[in-house]
Write a protein that holds these residues in place. Structure first.
Motif, mmCIF file in Angstrom:
data_model
loop_
_atom_site.group_PDB
_atom_site.id
_atom_site.type_symbol
_atom_site.label_atom_id
_atom_site.label_comp_id
_atom_site.label_asym_id
_atom_site.label_seq_id
_atom_site.Cartn_x
_atom_site.Cartn_y
_atom_site.Cartn_z
ATOM 1 N N ASP A 163 -61.667 32.897 67.489
ATOM 2 C CA ASP A 163 -60.905 33.496 66.396
ATOM 3 C C ASP A 163 -61.720 34.550 65.656
ATOM 4 O O ASP A 163 -61.156 35.505 65.110
ATOM 5 N N ALA A 164 -63.037 34.370 65.625
ATOM 6 C CA ALA A 164 -63.903 35.323 64.928
ATOM 7 C C ALA A 164 -64.129 36.598 65.733
ATOM 8 O O ALA A 164 -64.743 37.544 65.233
ATOM 9 N N GLY A 165 -63.655 36.606 66.991
ATOM 10 C CA GLY A 165 -63.781 37.804 67.806
ATOM 11 C C GLY A 165 -65.071 37.918 68.581
ATOM 12 O O GLY A 165 -65.394 39.001 69.092
ATOM 13 N N PHE A 166 -65.805 36.827 68.737
ATOM 14 C CA PHE A 166 -67.077 36.874 69.448
ATOM 15 C C PHE A 166 -66.913 36.788 70.965
ATOM 16 O O PHE A 166 -67.884 36.903 71.700
ATOM 17 N N GLY A 167 -65.706 36.539 71.421
ATOM 18 C CA GLY A 167 -65.488 36.406 72.855
ATOM 19 C C GLY A 167 -65.665 34.973 73.312
ATOM 20 O O GLY A 167 -66.118 34.096 72.579
ATOM 21 N N ARG A 168 -65.325 34.736 74.576
ATOM 22 C CA ARG A 168 -65.357 33.380 75.117
ATOM 23 C C ARG A 168 -66.805 32.940 75.365
ATOM 24 O O ARG A 168 -67.531 33.570 76.140
ATOM 25 N N PRO A 169 -67.236 31.846 74.714
ATOM 26 C CA PRO A 169 -68.584 31.354 74.971
ATOM 27 C C PRO A 169 -68.644 30.563 76.270
ATOM 28 O O PRO A 169 -67.625 30.081 76.771
ATOM 29 N N ASP A 170 -69.848 30.429 76.812
ATOM 30 C CA ASP A 170 -70.044 29.553 77.963
ATOM 31 C C ASP A 170 -70.216 28.134 77.446
ATOM 32 O O ASP A 170 -70.644 27.914 76.312
ATOM 33 N N TYR A 195 -57.255 29.679 76.503
ATOM 34 C CA TYR A 195 -58.579 29.262 76.023
ATOM 35 C C TYR A 195 -59.030 27.914 76.591
ATOM 36 O O TYR A 195 -60.225 27.594 76.553
ATOM 37 N N ALA A 196 -58.102 27.100 77.072
ATOM 38 C CA ALA A 196 -58.425 25.721 77.443
ATOM 39 C C ALA A 196 -59.514 25.662 78.509
ATOM 40 O O ALA A 196 -59.592 26.512 79.395
ATOM 41 N N ASP A 197 -60.354 24.623 78.401
ATOM 42 C CA ASP A 197 -61.483 24.490 79.329
ATOM 43 C C ASP A 197 -61.816 23.010 79.484
ATOM 44 O O ASP A 197 -62.061 22.317 78.487
ATOM 45 N N PRO A 257 -90.227 23.431 81.185
ATOM 46 C CA PRO A 257 -91.314 23.065 82.100
ATOM 47 C C PRO A 257 -91.338 21.588 82.468
ATOM 48 O O PRO A 257 -91.783 21.216 83.560
ATOM 49 N N SER A 258 -90.848 20.736 81.563
ATOM 50 C CA SER A 258 -90.930 19.298 81.833
ATOM 51 C C SER A 258 -89.583 18.587 81.794
ATOM 52 O O SER A 258 -89.490 17.425 82.176
ATOM 53 N N ARG A 259 -88.537 19.279 81.346
ATOM 54 C CA ARG A 259 -87.226 18.639 81.277
ATOM 55 C C ARG A 259 -86.146 19.714 81.229
ATOM 56 O O ARG A 259 -86.425 20.898 81.029
ATOM 57 N N THR A 260 -84.902 19.264 81.419
ATOM 58 C CA THR A 260 -83.740 20.154 81.369
ATOM 59 C C THR A 260 -82.919 19.827 80.127
ATOM 60 O O THR A 260 -82.657 18.665 79.830
ATOM 61 N N TYR A 261 -82.541 20.877 79.401
ATOM 62 C CA TYR A 261 -81.720 20.730 78.208
ATOM 63 C C TYR A 261 -80.301 21.194 78.524
ATOM 64 O O TYR A 261 -80.078 21.961 79.453
ATOM 65 N N ARG A 262 -79.365 20.717 77.705
ATOM 66 C CA ARG A 262 -77.993 21.167 77.854
ATOM 67 C C ARG A 262 -77.420 21.460 76.473
ATOM 68 O O ARG A 262 -77.456 20.607 75.583
ATOM 69 N N LEU A 263 -76.914 22.687 76.301
ATOM 70 C CA LEU A 263 -76.329 23.118 75.040
ATOM 71 C C LEU A 263 -74.807 23.031 75.120
ATOM 72 O O LEU A 263 -74.220 23.318 76.168
ATOM 73 N N ASP A 264 -74.183 22.683 74.002
ATOM 74 C CA ASP A 264 -72.720 22.539 73.986
ATOM 75 C C ASP A 264 -72.034 23.841 74.385
ATOM 76 O O ASP A 264 -71.139 23.848 75.233
ATOM 77 N N LEU A 265 -72.435 24.930 73.774
ATOM 78 C CA LEU A 265 -71.850 26.226 74.097
ATOM 79 C C LEU A 265 -72.724 27.333 73.546
ATOM 80 O O LEU A 265 -73.630 27.091 72.745
#
Length: 289
Positions: free
Chosen positions: A188-195, A169-171, A203-211
């Motif tokens: 652990d909940a079985g949802f699979g590996r998130p990005d 799992y390490a990243d 349109p005016s900026r870039t966002y970044r989500l944790d996962l």
């Protein structure tokens, strides 16, 4: 504080043995010193540094011993938050050096970053095992594939099976221990590996989500998750900024779930249920931690 400038760190104080508890309590109450390491107190004016960590450990670790465990990770620069729930570090050392991969750090013998990461992957509770290994990968002091290869030598030892899950799992992209813990909850909940560290161009900026899960849109929307720490997301101004940001992300096709510390460590599986409801998937329950 003191008429002399050094030492800024010390085990005990320059008082008689009978005076130490009273003087320590007095200086701690005045806010002039803090406990830096179990048994080692520090002038509050001194900032943390790799050299300071080594100097503090040198005061309490025998000269012929090897620093290991959480203390070794701390000496290699890993933050205590990633290593366990206790903020105060305690010196860990061993004289059993057979089969240990040992390096020297500022004159101290210490288990190598790779050996330390593997030991923690086997020994720490699962969430902290993952955050510790993630932190080593992020620091560049350890390589995931090298760790997986080296772990074969530990087969059959206590914690080996856990270490294999952790290394799988390490990243290195996890930017904080909380992101590691959140990722483990989803796995652990079985949802699979998130990005991780998902880039969203507006349109005016870039966002970044944790996962999140950018490749699993439901009704044209994708799900992202963000850990909101108390330090950066508690004031009214910070919360207004977060609401504006999530409204913008919603217009870009992202459903964002904000996760706070009680959500992450509380006993109720609200997080799993919320993610499962969006993904139309039953989470694997009960929770493992």
């Amino acid at each position: 504080m003191f008429e002399y400038d050094l030492p800024y760190y010390f085990a005990g104080l320059p008082f008689t043995a009978r005076q130490v508890p009273r003087k320590l309590a007095w200086l701690l109450a005045r806010g002039e010193i803090r406990q830096y390491l179990k048994g080692v107190y520090l002038d509050v004016r001194v900032r943390d540094s790799p050299q300071l960590r080594a100097d503090a450990l040198r005061l309490v670790v025998p000269r012929d011993a090897v620093v290991c465990g959480r203390a070794a990770a701390w000496l290699h620069g890993i933050d205590t938050t990633a290593l366990g729930p206790e903020d105060l570090m305690q010196a860990q050392w061993t004289r059993q050096v057979v089969d240990l991969d040992v390096v020297e750090v500022d004159g101290l013998q210490v288990t190598s970053p790779a050996a330390t990461a593997l030991a923690l992957a086997m020994q720490l509770p699962r969430p902290f095992a993952l955050s510790a290994v993630d932190a080593f990968l992020r620091s560049g002091r350890a390589d995931r594939w090298a760790l997986r290869s080296a772990s074969a030598a530990y087969e059959g030892r206590p914690g080996y099976r856990q270490s294999q899950d952790i290394l799988h799992y390490a990243d290195r992209r996890a930017a904080s221990p909380a992101e590691s813990w959140l990722r483990l909850r989803l796995l652990d909940a079985g949802f699979g590996r998130p990005d991780l560290q998902i880039r969203v161009d507006g349109p005016s900026r870039t966002y970044r989500l944790d996962l999140g899960y950018p490749d699993r849109p439901i009704d044209g929307r994708r799900i992202g998750l963000e850990y909101d720490s108390d330090q950066w997301h508690s004031t009214a101004r910070q919360q207004r900024r977060d609401e504006t940001r999530r409204t913008d992300l919603d217009t870009l096709g992202w459903h964002v779930i904000s996760v706070r510390r009680p959500d992450l460590w509380g006993s109720y599986p609200a997080l799993e249920l919320a993610v499962g409801a969006f993904l139309c998937q039953h989470p694997r329950l009960p929770r493992r931690w």
